[in-house]
Design an enzyme around this catalytic site. Sequence first.
Site, short mmCIF file in Angstrom:
data_model
loop_
_atom_site.label_atom_id
_atom_site.label_comp_id
_atom_site.label_asym_id
_atom_site.label_seq_id
_atom_site.Cartn_x
_atom_site.Cartn_y
_atom_site.Cartn_z
N HIS A 8 -34.77 47.14 -61.67
CA HIS A 8 -33.71 47.95 -61.46
C HIS A 8 -34.07 49.59 -61.39
O HIS A 8 -35.15 49.84 -62.11
CB HIS A 8 -32.82 48.00 -62.83
CG HIS A 8 -31.49 48.33 -62.67
ND1 HIS A 8 -31.24 49.85 -62.58
CD2 HIS A 8 -30.35 47.73 -62.43
CE1 HIS A 8 -29.91 49.96 -62.63
NE2 HIS A 8 -29.49 48.80 -62.37
N ARG A 21 -24.23 55.89 -60.58
CA ARG A 21 -24.59 56.30 -58.93
C ARG A 21 -23.01 55.89 -58.53
O ARG A 21 -22.40 56.54 -57.67
CB ARG A 21 -25.79 55.59 -58.45
CG ARG A 21 -26.74 56.11 -58.77
CD ARG A 21 -28.08 55.64 -58.33
NE ARG A 21 -28.18 54.37 -59.13
CZ ARG A 21 -28.63 53.04 -58.91
NH1 ARG A 21 -28.82 52.82 -57.50
NH2 ARG A 21 -28.80 52.21 -59.63
#
Length: 596
Positions: A236, A256
């Site tokens: 990740h 994000r």
Amino acid sequence: DITAERHVYDVVVVGAGGAGLRAAIAAHDAGARTAIVCKSLLGKAHTVMAEGGIAAALGNLYPEDNWKVHFRDTMRGGKMLNNWRMAQIHAQEAPARVLELEEWGALFDRTKDGLISQRDFGGHRYARLAHVGDRTGLEMIRTLQQRAVALGIDVFMECTITEILKDGDRVAGAFGYWRESGRFIVFEAPAVVLATGGIGKSFKVTSNSWEYTGDGHAMALRAGAKLINMEFVQFHPTGMVWPPSVRGILVTESVRGDGGVLRNSEGRRFMFDYIPEFFKAETADTEEEADRWYTDKKNNRRPPELLPRDEVARAINAEIKAGRGSPHGGVYLDIASRRDPEFIKRRLPSMYHQFKELADVDITKEPMEIGPTCHYVMGGVEVDADTGAAAVPGLFAAGEVAGGMHGSNRLGGNSLSDLLVFGRRAGLNAAYHAIRTKNNRPRVRDDQVRAAGETVLAPFTSKGGENPYDVQKDLQEVMHNLVGIIRKADELEQALEDIAKLRERAAKVSVHGGRQYNPGWHLAIDLRNMLTVSECIARAALTRTESRGGHTRDDYPMADPEWGTKNIVLSQVDGRIDLAIQPLPEMPDELKALFE
Ligand code: FAD
């Protein structure tokens, strides 16, 4: 003393995450006497940590979303290596599974019109993740657990399964021990569903907790099932990097999705420099367009921060390597300068507290320091797409421990939906299998129980003197340094040599004290699984001479169309790992047409 208490069921589900709970509910509803066994306390499974949401083409925000678009996104995210049938079933059934969860009491965040709200995530064309703030996994576990308990399904907590028991070719049950007392326990059951989650603890920096030692993967292999996709491990892009005690803990992609951007030490929003050809047509190439996308998704392309995880993790890795990293070896993730504090606290409450409490950073005022962390394994037990059945009659697998669904890279949010869709199918089919054996139930053999007990007790009598924690630490270093985000042949060969030596050391592990709650002993037992899984990952990674999804070879930086049609399949023969290459199942023409 290898005496063991015995319990008789139709279906034993190993694991109490989303996949295990959903499987158990389905098996119970199909009329099977069902038990759930889990290594930690109920409610502690990894699923509880899931933050972002459950991917399902409900079409609540974008009516043009449907299963075909979700299917296409999933296959593209997995670089076409997914088992197409699993990706199809997943996309088709995820909406029904989410609505069912709501019916069972899950309280999702809502749109203004009162529909289940959906959020944006990398690789998903439309806002698609049903969520509950950034605590979606908690709500999912709470709902499923409440239902499982209300249905009266038996739960064995803090109980570790170490071996699948067989009668000839067929599953006959499972062997394990109570973590607290160290006493043995045998389940007699014609069907076992593995739902044991991931393998992250074999790596030094990981978002996974202590439980994720690849037990299900390794037990399946020992029982005669096969593993696929093991070279594909998802790093990740955004784990915490500071302070050291929290290194690896996940920072959700929702940061994000909700407007956070990545910057290097020079303040540059570097993701624009890393847009691959494959995703150029659908990715914004200016900051202006990327920023407009958050409010007008129809007329603008997605920001490059929301490319699939493998792309973003590699880009961050490259920036750090080029000397443009942050002081503690990460890069910056900035939402503070982009959204007001109220928005951040409402949308990302857990992240706000996580950074405040663990790192003394106020994410509404300062950027976060983040870097890649080992997060998820795409690889797992090879199963029949429709039923979740493994190659061994009576053995089923679902959730992270199963392979095929995500191909070479999983899209965010596609795990929680995978758990529900395939957990249910595995549970149902395990129940059907059990019912079919009604007049011909397999029998647990005493010699197998004795052998399983002796294996588990060996570290007490071993005079080898190796410390399990040292072996684990060295394994984590090897996997981090030689089998991490960027790989090459000589390093992978070195890793395999190192793993072979670690196996010898693991055979000499000695533990002190008694059987009552003895964590050193528990780790000694888990080590065998961690080593098996690590060897599978390294072997497959060395064999796949291309870069694709979660597998990046420095010496073969491009995707190779030939490899794009093949799976690497691992099995265990006479205690050795065997590797074979097998063609992917062929996608039917009507689905192929979606990619033209
Ligand atoms: P888990 O939930 O991992 O549960 C495994 C169970 O197996 C546990 O109960 C464990 O005790 C038990 N077990 C293991 N070994 C044994 C054994 N030997 N004997 C007995 N029991 C055993 N995915 C998404 O889709 N959306 C997200 O927003 C998201 N966020 C995430 C955030 C974090 C921090 C992490 C770590 C993962 C996230 N993921 C997300 C991934 C997703 O949470 C996991 O892939 C998923 O929860 C795995 O579920 P599972 O049911 O397969 O297994």
